[in-house]
Design a protein around this motif. Structure first.
Motif, PDB file in Angstrom:
ATOM      1  N   ALA A 192       4.062  -5.517  -6.363  1.00 43.90           N
ATOM      2  CA  ALA A 192       4.086  -6.184  -5.058  1.00 43.90           C
ATOM      3  C   ALA A 192       4.768  -5.299  -4.019  1.00 43.90           C
ATOM      4  O   ALA A 192       4.299  -5.197  -2.868  1.00 43.90           O
ATOM      5  CB  ALA A 192       4.800  -7.533  -5.172  1.00 43.90           C
ATOM      6  N   LYS A 193       5.840  -4.639  -4.417  1.00 43.93           N
ATOM      7  CA  LYS A 193       6.510  -3.714  -3.487  1.00 43.93           C
ATOM      8  C   LYS A 193       5.556  -2.595  -3.089  1.00 43.93           C
ATOM      9  O   LYS A 193       5.484  -2.215  -1.913  1.00 43.93           O
ATOM     10  CB  LYS A 193       7.782  -3.119  -4.117  1.00 43.93           C
ATOM     11  CG  LYS A 193       8.916  -4.089  -4.226  1.00 43.93           C
ATOM     12  CD  LYS A 193      10.232  -3.446  -4.640  1.00 43.93           C
ATOM     13  CE  LYS A 193      10.151  -2.700  -5.928  1.00 43.93           C
ATOM     14  NZ  LYS A 193      11.460  -2.209  -6.408  1.00 43.93           N
ATOM     15  N   GLY A 194       4.813  -2.076  -4.055  1.00 44.89           N
ATOM     16  CA  GLY A 194       3.850  -1.003  -3.773  1.00 44.89           C
ATOM     17  C   GLY A 194       2.792  -1.452  -2.774  1.00 44.89           C
ATOM     18  O   GLY A 194       2.404  -0.694  -1.882  1.00 44.89           O
ATOM     19  N   ILE A 195       2.326  -2.676  -2.909  1.00 40.73           N
ATOM     20  CA  ILE A 195       1.327  -3.216  -1.974  1.00 40.73           C
ATOM     21  C   ILE A 195       1.912  -3.265  -0.565  1.00 40.73           C
ATOM     22  O   ILE A 195       1.276  -2.838   0.405  1.00 40.73           O
ATOM     23  CB  ILE A 195       0.854  -4.625  -2.437  1.00 40.73           C
ATOM     24  CG1 ILE A 195       0.041  -4.502  -3.726  1.00 40.73           C
ATOM     25  CG2 ILE A 195       0.051  -5.316  -1.338  1.00 40.73           C
ATOM     26  CD1 ILE A 195      -0.200  -5.830  -4.438  1.00 40.73           C
ATOM     27  N   LEU A 196       3.128  -3.798  -0.462  1.00 42.02           N
ATOM     28  CA  LEU A 196       3.785  -3.879   0.850  1.00 42.02           C
ATOM     29  C   LEU A 196       4.042  -2.489   1.432  1.00 42.02           C
ATOM     30  O   LEU A 196       3.860  -2.272   2.638  1.00 42.02           O
ATOM     31  CB  LEU A 196       5.096  -4.665   0.752  1.00 42.02           C
ATOM     32  CG  LEU A 196       4.967  -6.167   0.510  1.00 42.02           C
ATOM     33  CD1 LEU A 196       6.328  -6.788   0.235  1.00 42.02           C
ATOM     34  CD2 LEU A 196       4.283  -6.850   1.690  1.00 42.02           C
ATOM     35  N   MET A 197       4.460  -1.569   0.591  1.00 40.83           N
ATOM     36  CA  MET A 197       4.754  -0.205   1.059  1.00 40.83           C
ATOM     37  C   MET A 197       3.499   0.445   1.632  1.00 40.83           C
ATOM     38  O   MET A 197       3.552   1.096   2.674  1.00 40.83           O
ATOM     39  CB  MET A 197       5.340   0.636  -0.094  1.00 40.83           C
ATOM     40  CG  MET A 197       6.744   0.205  -0.490  1.00 40.83           C
ATOM     41  SD  MET A 197       7.303   0.846  -2.095  1.00 40.83           S
ATOM     42  CE  MET A 197       7.196   2.598  -1.834  1.00 40.83           C
ATOM     43  N   ARG A 198       2.355   0.269   0.971  1.00 42.96           N
ATOM     44  CA  ARG A 198       1.101   0.862   1.455  1.00 42.96           C
ATOM     45  C   ARG A 198       0.584   0.159   2.706  1.00 42.96           C
ATOM     46  O   ARG A 198       0.176   0.797   3.675  1.00 42.96           O
ATOM     47  CB  ARG A 198       0.028   0.799   0.359  1.00 42.96           C
ATOM     48  CG  ARG A 198       0.185   1.841  -0.724  1.00 42.96           C
ATOM     49  CD  ARG A 198      -1.027   1.878  -1.657  1.00 42.96           C
ATOM     50  NE  ARG A 198      -1.381   0.584  -2.252  1.00 42.96           N
ATOM     51  CZ  ARG A 198      -0.774   0.038  -3.305  1.00 42.96           C
ATOM     52  NH1 ARG A 198       0.222   0.680  -3.887  1.00 42.96           N
ATOM     53  NH2 ARG A 198      -1.166  -1.118  -3.792  1.00 42.96           N
ATOM     54  N   ARG A 199       0.570  -1.153   2.676  1.00 40.96           N
ATOM     55  CA  ARG A 199      -0.038  -1.919   3.777  1.00 40.96           C
ATOM     56  C   ARG A 199       0.831  -1.964   5.027  1.00 40.96           C
ATOM     57  O   ARG A 199       0.304  -2.078   6.124  1.00 40.96           O
ATOM     58  CB  ARG A 199      -0.342  -3.346   3.321  1.00 40.96           C
ATOM     59  CG  ARG A 199      -1.329  -3.363   2.167  1.00 40.96           C
ATOM     60  CD  ARG A 199      -2.493  -4.280   2.437  1.00 40.96           C
ATOM     61  NE  ARG A 199      -3.509  -4.121   1.422  1.00 40.96           N
ATOM     62  CZ  ARG A 199      -3.917  -5.077   0.623  1.00 40.96           C
ATOM     63  NH1 ARG A 199      -3.418  -6.275   0.734  1.00 40.96           N
ATOM     64  NH2 ARG A 199      -4.847  -4.825  -0.268  1.00 40.96           N
ATOM     65  N   ARG A 200       2.134  -1.923   4.851  1.00 44.79           N
ATOM     66  CA  ARG A 200       3.028  -2.036   6.007  1.00 44.79           C
ATOM     67  C   ARG A 200       3.774  -0.740   6.300  1.00 44.79           C
ATOM     68  O   ARG A 200       4.631  -0.721   7.174  1.00 44.79           O
ATOM     69  CB  ARG A 200       4.033  -3.156   5.773  1.00 44.79           C
ATOM     70  CG  ARG A 200       3.368  -4.526   5.713  1.00 44.79           C
ATOM     71  CD  ARG A 200       4.300  -5.523   6.231  1.00 44.79           C
ATOM     72  NE  ARG A 200       3.657  -6.818   6.347  1.00 44.79           N
ATOM     73  CZ  ARG A 200       4.301  -7.895   6.693  1.00 44.79           C
ATOM     74  NH1 ARG A 200       5.580  -7.839   6.945  1.00 44.79           N
ATOM     75  NH2 ARG A 200       3.657  -9.038   6.783  1.00 44.79           N
ATOM     76  N   ASP A 201       3.480   0.288   5.513  1.00 48.45           N
ATOM     77  CA  ASP A 201       4.128   1.593   5.711  1.00 48.45           C
ATOM     78  C   ASP A 201       5.651   1.437   5.774  1.00 48.45           C
ATOM     79  O   ASP A 201       6.299   1.782   6.756  1.00 48.45           O
ATOM     80  CB  ASP A 201       3.594   2.279   6.984  1.00 48.45           C
ATOM     81  CG  ASP A 201       3.986   3.747   7.026  1.00 48.45           C
ATOM     82  OD1 ASP A 201       4.137   4.351   5.929  1.00 48.45           O
ATOM     83  OD2 ASP A 201       4.181   4.279   8.140  1.00 48.45           O
ATOM     84  N   MET A 202       6.202   0.877   4.708  1.00 50.40           N
ATOM     85  CA  MET A 202       7.652   0.663   4.653  1.00 50.40           C
ATOM     86  C   MET A 202       8.229   1.264   3.387  1.00 50.40           C
ATOM     87  O   MET A 202       7.495   1.608   2.453  1.00 50.40           O
ATOM     88  CB  MET A 202       7.981  -0.836   4.747  1.00 50.40           C
ATOM     89  CG  MET A 202       7.344  -1.693   3.697  1.00 50.40           C
ATOM     90  SD  MET A 202       7.756  -3.489   3.691  1.00 50.40           S
ATOM     91  CE  MET A 202       7.994  -3.928   5.348  1.00 50.40           C
ATOM     92  N   SER A 203       9.546   1.390   3.356  1.00 48.40           N
ATOM     93  CA  SER A 203      10.235   1.946   2.189  1.00 48.40           C
ATOM     94  C   SER A 203      10.267   0.912   1.060  1.00 48.40           C
ATOM     95  O   SER A 203      10.036  -0.281   1.288  1.00 48.40           O
ATOM     96  CB  SER A 203      11.667   2.344   2.560  1.00 48.40           C
ATOM     97  OG  SER A 203      12.445   1.169   2.792  1.00 48.40           O
TER      98      SER A 203
ATOM     99  N   ASP B 199      -5.346  -8.720  -5.215  1.00 42.17           N
ATOM    100  CA  ASP B 199      -6.456  -8.512  -6.146  1.00 42.17           C
ATOM    101  C   ASP B 199      -7.725  -9.217  -5.660  1.00 42.17           C
ATOM    102  O   ASP B 199      -8.829  -8.720  -5.832  1.00 42.17           O
ATOM    103  CB  ASP B 199      -6.103  -9.027  -7.545  1.00 42.17           C
ATOM    104  CG  ASP B 199      -5.089  -8.136  -8.256  1.00 42.17           C
ATOM    105  OD1 ASP B 199      -4.852  -7.007  -7.783  1.00 42.17           O
ATOM    106  OD2 ASP B 199      -4.536  -8.594  -9.287  1.00 42.17           O
ATOM    107  N   LEU B 200      -7.547 -10.388  -5.034  1.00 39.68           N
ATOM    108  CA  LEU B 200      -8.704 -11.121  -4.515  1.00 39.68           C
ATOM    109  C   LEU B 200      -9.343 -10.412  -3.324  1.00 39.68           C
ATOM    110  O   LEU B 200     -10.540 -10.508  -3.109  1.00 39.68           O
ATOM    111  CB  LEU B 200      -8.299 -12.532  -4.100  1.00 39.68           C
ATOM    112  CG  LEU B 200      -7.970 -13.497  -5.219  1.00 39.68           C
ATOM    113  CD1 LEU B 200      -7.418 -14.807  -4.652  1.00 39.68           C
ATOM    114  CD2 LEU B 200      -9.196 -13.796  -6.074  1.00 39.68           C
ATOM    115  N   LEU B 201      -8.526  -9.688  -2.550  1.00 39.05           N
ATOM    116  CA  LEU B 201      -9.013  -9.035  -1.343  1.00 39.05           C
ATOM    117  C   LEU B 201      -9.577  -7.653  -1.589  1.00 39.05           C
ATOM    118  O   LEU B 201     -10.190  -7.062  -0.692  1.00 39.05           O
ATOM    119  CB  LEU B 201      -7.896  -8.968  -0.290  1.00 39.05           C
ATOM    120  CG  LEU B 201      -7.399 -10.330   0.210  1.00 39.05           C
ATOM    121  CD1 LEU B 201      -6.195 -10.152   1.117  1.00 39.05           C
ATOM    122  CD2 LEU B 201      -8.507 -11.073   0.928  1.00 39.05           C
ATOM    123  N   THR B 202      -9.362  -7.105  -2.769  1.00 42.78           N
ATOM    124  CA  THR B 202      -9.872  -5.753  -3.045  1.00 42.78           C
ATOM    125  C   THR B 202     -11.103  -5.789  -3.904  1.00 42.78           C
ATOM    126  O   THR B 202     -11.517  -6.728  -4.453  1.00 42.78           O
ATOM    127  CB  THR B 202      -8.805  -4.882  -3.750  1.00 42.78           C
ATOM    128  OG1 THR B 202      -8.355  -5.547  -4.910  1.00 42.78           O
ATOM    129  CG2 THR B 202      -7.685  -4.571  -2.816  1.00 42.78           C
TER     130      THR B 202
END
Length: 194
Positions: A149-160, A191-194
């Motif tokens: 989940a952190k990885g998803i947020l990091m990619r989608r929101r460009d955050m640490s 997963d549903l959106l990809t």
């Protein structure tokens, strides 16, 4: 030692079964039942819900041991088995079937109390270890889900990574949920959106 234990005895010899029951009653246990054949074990377990099963068997075989493991639900109760003779393979099969105490040279009435105590202590120790193992596995799975989940947020929101975790934690607090529940929902939605 608890005297309110429900004990189920499996003994083919009627006279010997009576001696075992008498020894258990004399030792202070009053909820004791006996059956003659291992084949009746499943039905008797459903009927009596024993805390411990004592099985006296001259020559067990691998099939019988597997049957005992399946029907006695060794995660729910201690099983003590008394045999006249064994070999290394049968001993290993008994332990794999979840037998808590495997006593060679048959059932001696003067040792029955100590065998019950040992079987119950070993059963409780194994159940505690199993519980700890399952908790560790669940914690690892939860950690993987949170990391995903952190990885998803990091990619989608460009955050640490730290900012992604803080966002998950804040969302969990705002919703009155656990971090793992929010993380699981995010992973599922992703997963549903990809």
């Amino acid at each position: 030692m608890r005297k309110d234990l429900r004990i189920l005895v499996v003994e083919a010899d009627t006279a010997k079964a009576k001696n075992i029951i008498d020894a258990l009653l004399e030792a202070g246990w009053s909820d004791v039942h006996a059956i003659a054949q291992v084949s009746g074990l499943e039905q008797s377990i459903l009927k009596h819900a024993p805390d411990i099963v004592l099985i006296d068997m001259a020559n067990p075989d691998r099939d019988t041991l597997e049957h005992i493991g399946v029907v006695s639900d060794t995660k729910s109760r201690a099983v003590a088995m008394f045999v006249d003779q064994t070999d290394q393979d049968l001993t290993q099969a008994a332990l794999a079937a979840g037998v808590s105490a495997y006593v060679v040279d048959g059932l001696q009435m003067n040792r029955i109390k100590s065998v019950i105590e040992t079987a119950i202590a070993r059963f409780q120790m194994m159940r505690q270890m199993q519980s700890e193992l399952e908790a560790a596995k669940q914690a690892l799975e939860d950690r993987k889900t949170i990391d995903r989940a952190k990885g998803i947020l990091m990619r989608r929101r460009d955050m640490s990574e730290d900012a992604a975790y803080k966002l998950l934690r804040k969302a969990a607090m705002d919703q009155g949920r656990k971090v793992i529940d929010v993380a699981q929902a995010l992973v599922t939605a992703s997963d549903l959106l990809t």
